[in-house]
Design a protein around this motif. Structure first.
Motif, PDB file in Angstrom:
ATOM      1  N   THR A 107       0.837  -1.191   0.000  1.00 53.56           N
ATOM      2  CA  THR A 107       0.000   0.000   0.000  1.00 53.56           C
ATOM      3  C   THR A 107       0.876   1.247   0.000  1.00 53.56           C
ATOM      4  O   THR A 107       2.042   1.195   0.375  1.00 53.56           O
ATOM      5  N   PHE A 108       0.306   2.368  -0.436  1.00 46.77           N
ATOM      6  CA  PHE A 108       0.953   3.662  -0.289  1.00 46.77           C
ATOM      7  C   PHE A 108      -0.096   4.755  -0.319  1.00 46.77           C
ATOM      8  O   PHE A 108      -1.191   4.574  -0.833  1.00 46.77           O
ATOM      9  N   LYS A 109       0.246   5.898   0.277  1.00 44.20           N
ATOM     10  CA  LYS A 109      -0.668   7.030   0.358  1.00 44.20           C
ATOM     11  C   LYS A 109      -0.343   8.047  -0.722  1.00 44.20           C
ATOM     12  O   LYS A 109       0.814   8.287  -1.030  1.00 44.20           O
ATOM     13  N   VAL A 110      -1.415   8.631  -1.280  1.00 53.98           N
ATOM     14  CA  VAL A 110      -1.272   9.666  -2.301  1.00 53.98           C
ATOM     15  C   VAL A 110      -2.281  10.771  -2.028  1.00 53.98           C
ATOM     16  O   VAL A 110      -3.263  10.577  -1.306  1.00 53.98           O
ATOM     17  N   ASN A 111      -2.042  11.917  -2.638  1.00 57.54           N
ATOM     18  CA  ASN A 111      -3.010  13.001  -2.600  1.00 57.54           C
ATOM     19  C   ASN A 111      -4.219  12.564  -3.427  1.00 57.54           C
ATOM     20  O   ASN A 111      -4.081  12.174  -4.584  1.00 57.54           O
ATOM     21  N   GLY A 112      -5.413  12.617  -2.856  1.00 59.12           N
ATOM     22  CA  GLY A 112      -6.620  12.171  -3.542  1.00 59.12           C
ATOM     23  C   GLY A 112      -6.911  12.923  -4.827  1.00 59.12           C
ATOM     24  O   GLY A 112      -7.583  12.412  -5.718  1.00 59.12           O
ATOM     25  N   GLN A 113      -6.388  14.152  -4.974  1.00 57.84           N
ATOM     26  CA  GLN A 113      -6.619  14.930  -6.187  1.00 57.84           C
ATOM     27  C   GLN A 113      -5.841  14.373  -7.369  1.00 57.84           C
ATOM     28  O   GLN A 113      -6.128  14.704  -8.515  1.00 57.84           O
ATOM     29  N   ARG A 114      -4.860  13.509  -7.130  1.00 61.75           N
ATOM     30  CA  ARG A 114      -4.063  12.933  -8.219  1.00 61.75           C
ATOM     31  C   ARG A 114      -4.722  11.711  -8.847  1.00 61.75           C
ATOM     32  O   ARG A 114      -4.258  11.207  -9.857  1.00 61.75           O
ATOM     33  N   LEU A 115      -5.802  11.220  -8.244  1.00 62.94           N
ATOM     34  CA  LEU A 115      -6.445  10.002  -8.743  1.00 62.94           C
ATOM     35  C   LEU A 115      -7.377  10.308  -9.898  1.00 62.94           C
ATOM     36  O   LEU A 115      -7.976  11.375  -9.972  1.00 62.94           O
ATOM     37  N   LYS A 116      -7.515   9.340 -10.798  1.00 63.43           N
ATOM     38  CA  LYS A 116      -8.413   9.457 -11.939  1.00 63.43           C
ATOM     39  C   LYS A 116      -9.360   8.271 -11.941  1.00 63.43           C
ATOM     40  O   LYS A 116      -9.011   7.182 -11.504  1.00 63.43           O
ATOM     41  N   VAL A 117     -10.541   8.492 -12.472  1.00 59.36           N
ATOM     42  CA  VAL A 117     -11.547   7.437 -12.558  1.00 59.36           C
ATOM     43  C   VAL A 117     -11.137   6.440 -13.630  1.00 59.36           C
ATOM     44  O   VAL A 117     -10.713   6.818 -14.719  1.00 59.36           O
ATOM     45  N   TYR A 118     -11.270   5.151 -13.327  1.00 62.22           N
ATOM     46  CA  TYR A 118     -10.980   4.090 -14.287  1.00 62.22           C
ATOM     47  C   TYR A 118     -12.184   3.919 -15.201  1.00 62.22           C
ATOM     48  O   TYR A 118     -13.301   3.726 -14.737  1.00 62.22           O
ATOM     49  N   LYS A 119     -11.975   3.992 -16.524  1.00 64.21           N
ATOM     50  CA  LYS A 119     -13.090   3.932 -17.466  1.00 64.21           C
ATOM     51  C   LYS A 119     -12.996   2.763 -18.431  1.00 64.21           C
ATOM     52  O   LYS A 119     -13.586   2.795 -19.497  1.00 64.21           O
ATOM     53  N   GLY A 120     -12.258   1.720 -18.071  1.00 62.28           N
ATOM     54  CA  GLY A 120     -12.132   0.581 -18.967  1.00 62.28           C
ATOM     55  C   GLY A 120     -12.476  -0.708 -18.260  1.00 62.28           C
ATOM     56  O   GLY A 120     -12.266  -0.863 -17.076  1.00 62.28           O
ATOM     57  N   GLY A 121     -13.045  -1.639 -18.972  1.00 60.73           N
ATOM     58  CA  GLY A 121     -13.355  -2.949 -18.407  1.00 60.73           C
ATOM     59  C   GLY A 121     -14.512  -2.913 -17.425  1.00 60.73           C
ATOM     60  O   GLY A 121     -15.176  -1.911 -17.236  1.00 60.73           O
ATOM     61  N   GLU A 122     -14.751  -4.044 -16.803  1.00 62.63           N
ATOM     62  CA  GLU A 122     -15.861  -4.201 -15.876  1.00 62.63           C
ATOM     63  C   GLU A 122     -15.447  -3.764 -14.471  1.00 62.63           C
ATOM     64  O   GLU A 122     -14.357  -4.079 -14.014  1.00 62.63           O
ATOM     65  N   LEU A 123     -16.312  -3.028 -13.807  1.00 63.73           N
ATOM     66  CA  LEU A 123     -16.049  -2.591 -12.439  1.00 63.73           C
ATOM     67  C   LEU A 123     -16.815  -3.464 -11.464  1.00 63.73           C
ATOM     68  O   LEU A 123     -17.968  -3.825 -11.702  1.00 63.73           O
ATOM     69  N   ILE A 124     -16.186  -3.802 -10.385  1.00 65.62           N
ATOM     70  CA  ILE A 124     -16.854  -4.519  -9.302  1.00 65.62           C
ATOM     71  C   ILE A 124     -17.185  -3.487  -8.239  1.00 65.62           C
ATOM     72  O   ILE A 124     -16.300  -2.825  -7.703  1.00 65.62           O
ATOM     73  N   ARG A 125     -18.441  -3.320  -7.950  1.00 66.88           N
ATOM     74  CA  ARG A 125     -18.871  -2.300  -6.989  1.00 66.88           C
ATOM     75  C   ARG A 125     -19.263  -2.949  -5.676  1.00 66.88           C
ATOM     76  O   ARG A 125     -19.861  -4.026  -5.652  1.00 66.88           O
ATOM     77  N   HIS A 126     -18.923  -2.268  -4.595  1.00 64.21           N
ATOM     78  CA  HIS A 126     -19.271  -2.733  -3.261  1.00 64.21           C
ATOM     79  C   HIS A 126     -20.107  -1.664  -2.580  1.00 64.21           C
ATOM     80  O   HIS A 126     -19.827  -0.476  -2.711  1.00 64.21           O
ATOM     81  N   ASN A 127     -21.121  -2.074  -1.873  1.00 64.11           N
ATOM     82  CA  ASN A 127     -21.928  -1.140  -1.095  1.00 64.11           C
ATOM     83  C   ASN A 127     -21.482  -1.191   0.350  1.00 64.11           C
ATOM     84  O   ASN A 127     -21.168  -2.245   0.881  1.00 64.11           O
TER      85      ASN A 127
END
Length: 59
Positions: A30-50
């Motif tokens: 694991t590692f920590k990053v600034n949340g503003q550097r993240l981008k939404v993944y727009k390829g393939g199937e997403l597994i969503r958790h509630n």
């Protein structure tokens, strides 16, 4: 090798905007990053958790 070679799962979001990422297939890496550097993944199937969180004021 770059730390940014993914895919990653968000493990924890901190109140000050940092995000802890977990590398898929990388054991417990694991590692920590600034949340503003993240981008939404727009390829393939997403597994969503509630998830549900009970928010309470501190005593």
């Amino acid at each position: 090798m770059s730390r940014w070679s993914g895919p990653f799962v968000i493990k924890e979001v901190f109140p000050h905007g940092a995000v802890e990422l977990l590398k898929l297939g990388g054991g417990d890496q694991t590692f920590k990053v600034n949340g503003q550097r993240l981008k939404v993944y727009k390829g393939g199937e997403l597994i969503r958790h509630n998830a549900a969180f009970l928010l309470q004021d501190p005593p």
